[in-house]
Design a protein around this motif. Sequence first.
Motif, PDB file in Angstrom:
ATOM      1  N   ALA A 152      34.454  20.085  41.366  1.00  0.00           N
ATOM      2  CA  ALA A 152      34.865  19.399  42.411  1.00  0.00           C
ATOM      3  C   ALA A 152      34.325  18.000  42.394  1.00  0.00           C
ATOM      4  O   ALA A 152      33.834  17.662  43.235  1.00  0.00           O
ATOM      5  N   GLY A 153      34.350  17.440  41.298  1.00  0.00           N
ATOM      6  CA  GLY A 153      33.646  16.115  41.024  1.00  0.00           C
ATOM      7  C   GLY A 153      34.508  15.081  40.492  1.00  0.00           C
ATOM      8  O   GLY A 153      35.600  14.925  40.679  1.00  0.00           O
ATOM      9  N   HIS A 154      33.761  14.377  39.545  1.00  0.00           N
ATOM     10  CA  HIS A 154      34.425  12.939  38.935  1.00  0.00           C
ATOM     11  C   HIS A 154      35.390  13.680  37.782  1.00  0.00           C
ATOM     12  O   HIS A 154      35.076  14.684  37.217  1.00  0.00           O
ATOM     13  N   ASP A 155      36.292  12.700  37.654  1.00  0.00           N
ATOM     14  CA  ASP A 155      37.173  12.880  36.351  1.00  0.00           C
ATOM     15  C   ASP A 155      36.416  12.727  34.958  1.00  0.00           C
ATOM     16  O   ASP A 155      36.754  13.304  34.114  1.00  0.00           O
ATOM     17  N   ARG A 156      35.429  12.036  34.980  1.00  0.00           N
ATOM     18  CA  ARG A 156      34.561  11.832  33.998  1.00  0.00           C
ATOM     19  C   ARG A 156      33.279  12.350  33.966  1.00  0.00           C
ATOM     20  O   ARG A 156      32.830  12.565  35.273  1.00  0.00           O
ATOM     21  N   THR A 157      32.439  12.476  32.925  1.00  0.00           N
ATOM     22  CA  THR A 157      31.453  13.188  33.065  1.00  0.00           C
ATOM     23  C   THR A 157      30.203  12.002  33.404  1.00  0.00           C
ATOM     24  O   THR A 157      29.452  11.901  32.648  1.00  0.00           O
ATOM     25  N   THR A 158      30.487  11.465  34.237  1.00  0.00           N
ATOM     26  CA  THR A 158      29.413  10.343  34.805  1.00  0.00           C
ATOM     27  C   THR A 158      29.070  10.872  36.318  1.00  0.00           C
ATOM     28  O   THR A 158      29.827  10.952  37.202  1.00  0.00           O
ATOM     29  N   GLY A 159      27.776  11.481  36.614  1.00  0.00           N
ATOM     30  CA  GLY A 159      27.224  11.989  37.853  1.00  0.00           C
ATOM     31  C   GLY A 159      27.747  13.319  37.747  1.00  0.00           C
ATOM     32  O   GLY A 159      27.640  14.204  36.680  1.00  0.00           O
ATOM     33  N   THR A 160      27.581  14.115  38.887  1.00  0.00           N
ATOM     34  CA  THR A 160      27.637  15.554  38.913  1.00  0.00           C
ATOM     35  C   THR A 160      29.006  15.873  39.220  1.00  0.00           C
ATOM     36  O   THR A 160      29.684  15.072  39.969  1.00  0.00           O
ATOM     37  N   GLY A 161      29.504  17.123  39.381  1.00  0.00           N
ATOM     38  CA  GLY A 161      30.646  17.639  39.662  1.00  0.00           C
ATOM     39  C   GLY A 161      30.760  19.292  39.651  1.00  0.00           C
ATOM     40  O   GLY A 161      31.239  19.862  40.390  1.00  0.00           O
ATOM     41  N   TYR A 162      29.997  19.565  38.648  1.00  0.00           N
ATOM     42  CA  TYR A 162      30.250  21.307  38.430  1.00  0.00           C
ATOM     43  C   TYR A 162      29.446  21.818  39.503  1.00  0.00           C
ATOM     44  O   TYR A 162      28.384  21.836  39.905  1.00  0.00           O
ATOM     45  N   ARG A 163      29.982  23.005  40.040  1.00  0.00           N
ATOM     46  CA  ARG A 163      29.533  23.946  40.850  1.00  0.00           C
ATOM     47  C   ARG A 163      28.988  25.128  40.472  1.00  0.00           C
ATOM     48  O   ARG A 163      29.500  25.991  39.493  1.00  0.00           O
ATOM     49  N   SER A 164      27.888  25.471  40.543  1.00  0.00           N
ATOM     50  CA  SER A 164      27.371  26.768  40.466  1.00  0.00           C
ATOM     51  C   SER A 164      27.663  27.525  41.726  1.00  0.00           C
ATOM     52  O   SER A 164      28.209  27.139  42.856  1.00  0.00           O
ATOM     53  N   THR A 165      27.557  29.023  41.689  1.00  0.00           N
ATOM     54  CA  THR A 165      27.930  29.944  42.848  1.00  0.00           C
ATOM     55  C   THR A 165      29.291  29.783  43.353  1.00  0.00           C
ATOM     56  O   THR A 165      29.444  29.442  44.603  1.00  0.00           O
ATOM     57  N   SER A 166      30.336  29.510  42.498  1.00  0.00           N
ATOM     58  CA  SER A 166      31.527  28.992  42.996  1.00  0.00           C
ATOM     59  C   SER A 166      32.696  30.339  42.769  1.00  0.00           C
ATOM     60  O   SER A 166      34.018  30.065  42.944  1.00  0.00           O
ATOM     61  N   ILE A 167      32.055  31.440  42.667  1.00  0.00           N
ATOM     62  CA  ILE A 167      32.964  32.570  42.640  1.00  0.00           C
ATOM     63  C   ILE A 167      33.397  32.894  44.053  1.00  0.00           C
ATOM     64  O   ILE A 167      32.777  32.673  45.004  1.00  0.00           O
ATOM     65  N   SER A 168      34.768  33.302  44.255  1.00  0.00           N
ATOM     66  CA  SER A 168      35.229  33.501  45.686  1.00  0.00           C
ATOM     67  C   SER A 168      35.535  34.975  45.919  1.00  0.00           C
ATOM     68  O   SER A 168      35.612  35.868  44.942  1.00  0.00           O
ATOM     69  N   ASP A 169      35.763  35.346  47.045  1.00  0.00           N
ATOM     70  CA  ASP A 169      35.948  36.685  47.312  1.00  0.00           C
ATOM     71  C   ASP A 169      37.502  36.992  46.865  1.00  0.00           C
ATOM     72  O   ASP A 169      38.289  36.118  47.134  1.00  0.00           O
ATOM     73  N   PRO A 170      37.689  38.074  46.391  1.00  0.00           N
ATOM     74  CA  PRO A 170      36.959  39.313  46.355  1.00  0.00           C
ATOM     75  C   PRO A 170      36.335  39.459  44.995  1.00  0.00           C
ATOM     76  O   PRO A 170      35.634  40.600  44.860  1.00  0.00           O
ATOM     77  N   GLY A 171      36.220  38.421  44.186  1.00  0.00           N
ATOM     78  CA  GLY A 171      35.458  38.346  43.005  1.00  0.00           C
ATOM     79  C   GLY A 171      34.127  38.538  43.111  1.00  0.00           C
ATOM     80  O   GLY A 171      33.308  39.047  42.151  1.00  0.00           O
ATOM     81  N   ASN A 172      33.555  38.319  44.221  1.00  0.00           N
ATOM     82  CA  ASN A 172      32.143  38.457  44.546  1.00  0.00           C
ATOM     83  C   ASN A 172      31.926  40.134  44.631  1.00  0.00           C
ATOM     84  O   ASN A 172      30.443  40.448  44.597  1.00  0.00           O
ATOM     85  N   ALA A 173      32.797  40.961  44.653  1.00  0.00           N
ATOM     86  CA  ALA A 173      32.376  42.400  44.773  1.00  0.00           C
ATOM     87  C   ALA A 173      32.201  43.010  43.627  1.00  0.00           C
ATOM     88  O   ALA A 173      32.459  42.595  42.589  1.00  0.00           O
ATOM     89  N   ASP A 174      30.825  43.772  43.424  1.00  0.00           N
ATOM     90  CA  ASP A 174      30.285  44.023  42.240  1.00  0.00           C
ATOM     91  C   ASP A 174      30.959  44.861  41.443  1.00  0.00           C
ATOM     92  O   ASP A 174      31.031  44.767  40.307  1.00  0.00           O
ATOM     93  N   ALA A 175      32.026  45.672  41.995  1.00  0.00           N
ATOM     94  CA  ALA A 175      32.692  46.744  41.022  1.00  0.00           C
ATOM     95  C   ALA A 175      33.794  46.188  40.620  1.00  0.00           C
ATOM     96  O   ALA A 175      34.446  46.863  39.741  1.00  0.00           O
ATOM     97  N   VAL A 176      34.331  44.951  40.980  1.00  0.00           N
ATOM     98  CA  VAL A 176      35.635  44.522  40.697  1.00  0.00           C
ATOM     99  C   VAL A 176      35.419  43.933  39.303  1.00  0.00           C
ATOM    100  O   VAL A 176      34.210  43.625  39.133  1.00  0.00           O
ATOM    101  N   ILE A 177      36.564  43.752  38.449  1.00  0.00           N
ATOM    102  CA  ILE A 177      36.479  42.920  37.106  1.00  0.00           C
ATOM    103  C   ILE A 177      36.931  41.541  37.624  1.00  0.00           C
ATOM    104  O   ILE A 177      38.118  41.230  37.826  1.00  0.00           O
ATOM    105  N   THR A 178      35.989  40.739  37.721  1.00  0.00           N
ATOM    106  CA  THR A 178      35.946  39.180  37.830  1.00  0.00           C
ATOM    107  C   THR A 178      36.255  38.374  36.711  1.00  0.00           C
ATOM    108  O   THR A 178      35.638  38.403  35.660  1.00  0.00           O
ATOM    109  N   VAL A 179      37.460  37.498  36.627  1.00  0.00           N
ATOM    110  CA  VAL A 179      37.945  36.897  35.717  1.00  0.00           C
ATOM    111  C   VAL A 179      37.923  35.382  35.690  1.00  0.00           C
ATOM    112  O   VAL A 179      38.400  34.962  36.670  1.00  0.00           O
ATOM    113  N   GLY A 180      37.181  34.820  34.829  1.00  0.00           N
ATOM    114  CA  GLY A 180      37.148  33.391  34.534  1.00  0.00           C
ATOM    115  C   GLY A 180      38.560  33.097  33.656  1.00  0.00           C
ATOM    116  O   GLY A 180      39.021  33.888  32.876  1.00  0.00           O
ATOM    117  N   SER A 181      38.606  31.563  33.450  1.00  0.00           N
ATOM    118  CA  SER A 181      39.843  31.041  32.550  1.00  0.00           C
ATOM    119  C   SER A 181      39.209  30.342  31.340  1.00  0.00           C
ATOM    120  O   SER A 181      38.097  29.850  31.441  1.00  0.00           O
TER     121      SER A 181
END
Length: 632
Positions: free
Chosen positions: A492-521
């Motif tokens: 949620a940041g810049h279009d170029r890699t100048t400065g910051t923009g990447y988020r940690s802890t950006s998993i949304s529900d229900p992907g935060n549930a421990d038993a589900v298989i949470t999938v990134g792209s």
Amino acid sequence: MSQDSEAIEADNSITPKREQVPTTGQDVGATVPPALESRLTREELTALFNGDESVPPPWATDCAVKFDVWLEFSKPSEWGLNRRIDLILSIHEDHGTGDVVERLQNLDRARPIATGGFVVASLSLPDLVRRILPVTNLADLLRLAQDYGMEPIMLAVLNGWHPSDFAWEPDEPERRREHNARLGWFLNLLSGVVRSASEPVGASPDEVFEGPAREAWVAASVAEMVETAIVDRQRPRRDAASRADAVVDRRRRYPVAAVTTNRPAFGEATRSRATVKADAAEQLFSVDTTAIGWAVVDSGIDATHPAFAGPQDEPFSLAHRVLRAFDFVDARRVLADRAMRWGLIDWRTALPFVEINMRNDADRRTTSSMSPQVPFRVPGNPHGTHVAGILGGSWSERNFRGLCPTIKLYDFRVLNDDGIGAEFSIVAALQAIRYLNDQAGRLVIAGVNLSLSVPHDVATHSCGWTPVCQEAERLVRSGVVVVASAGNAGYAGHDRTTGTGYRSTSISDPGNADAVITVGSTHRSDPHRHGVSYFSGRGPTADGRPKPDLLAPGEDIDGPIPDEGLIAMHGTSQAAAHVSGAAAMLMARHRELVGRPERVKQILCATATDLARERAFQGHGLVDVLRALQSI
């Protein structure tokens, strides 16, 4: 709140008046005076809720009414304190839902629904204080405030709360001092929310009601709510044998463990078959998923699309592979009005009111005791059809083939035509899936795909313990594989890699549930080169657990859309559909894995291909269907 008709419902019998200050005994909200002050910002409310110290007081972190509820009630509207909001009440497992529903049954327009350890109701702020707070761990505060009486409470709100001004029991000075400090925190928070909620909407300058008169109105409103709260004056006691664990279990004395908003949900909107080796696995092992049923909990599937046509030799006259469909978008209203028994959802009675009629009367095959009541319509949002096509579509004319082209699909609609839904709709759909399996005596629905996002507020909820996460965990424990998208909030940041923009802890529900298989792209065809998609949600979770679990292609993925269309879309939604397909193929090949979702997850994670990226970005790596099948 996404469902405005439910979240903001006015009582038309109450009209705002000018320059009228309620006195003791008047109904709270009978007058909603305009004001000049701006409503509370999130930062200001955070200061009221958590205090100014570096570490919040224990009564704030332990408060049963979560931060998002106070924030929602602080928003001004023309209905002031009468504004209604859909709330989800989580009930302690030691208590039933009956007592809470009974408290709300005679409350106008509350329309409570109890199901699966949750009660959903449309409440105003006075309703919340009077009816619900007395059955939470805030009950002791209400008792203490009622002991002091209305006038001291009004003075405390007007002049500032000073615990030393109020007497405490001589034999418990420290305990009473702590209680007074906690009561001061609560009154300060409640008065701030009341003051903000009564801000005018579109008021002209000559209608403004401010100064001492307005503060007196705020104080009277707060005192009135507290004084009229329906509190059991006899505090729940424990016998001598259980006093040793009273500190640990004291919060279990009250039925309502947590109060949260009915949060909005959003969709996270074939060349990729080769990337996950589904084509090779299908040829090598002759995998046939005809006997597997999979639910797509989304915006709906266009069952008339050629991609879901049934095989020519299909028995009976089933025209498509979408066996059953259910519309839960408006379930909050429909079920409250028609399908309740003693305040609980009676699923046998409820299902016909949400089930979509997929066939003509002469051709209907359904296990329902009543006919489906909802007429079929092509979904107005393409998201669910696209996701279902990646999982189980097949369209030879356009050379399109999903991962499991013979799989049986179940359509659970929880997102409207704008791609927006509510948390309760998802919770209800997941509970209905458990009911369908229980009634069938087997897992007619062996897996569920949740390509949607319920934003997680770390200041409000314990990560992985929100209502939708709890319900997903229950579904997994019942033997169903649950696959969820990681969300598209990784960047949620810049279009170029100048400065910051990447988020940690950006998993949304229900992907935060421990038993589900949470999938990134990852990329559809070159995952080793491109790595994790820039938008993909990444971990760890807010409480430090490793997520996501897997990656799958989610960029520029072809799929069907309503009205016989075919387009490319991207997002972790599309990635989740690939993993749902991989899990279905694994269970179709090895039938003993049906009903063992933990083992399915373990195999898929253990056989994934490492892309040499950070664990918090890639999870265990790219799902590999061929290697998963070969591992057993």
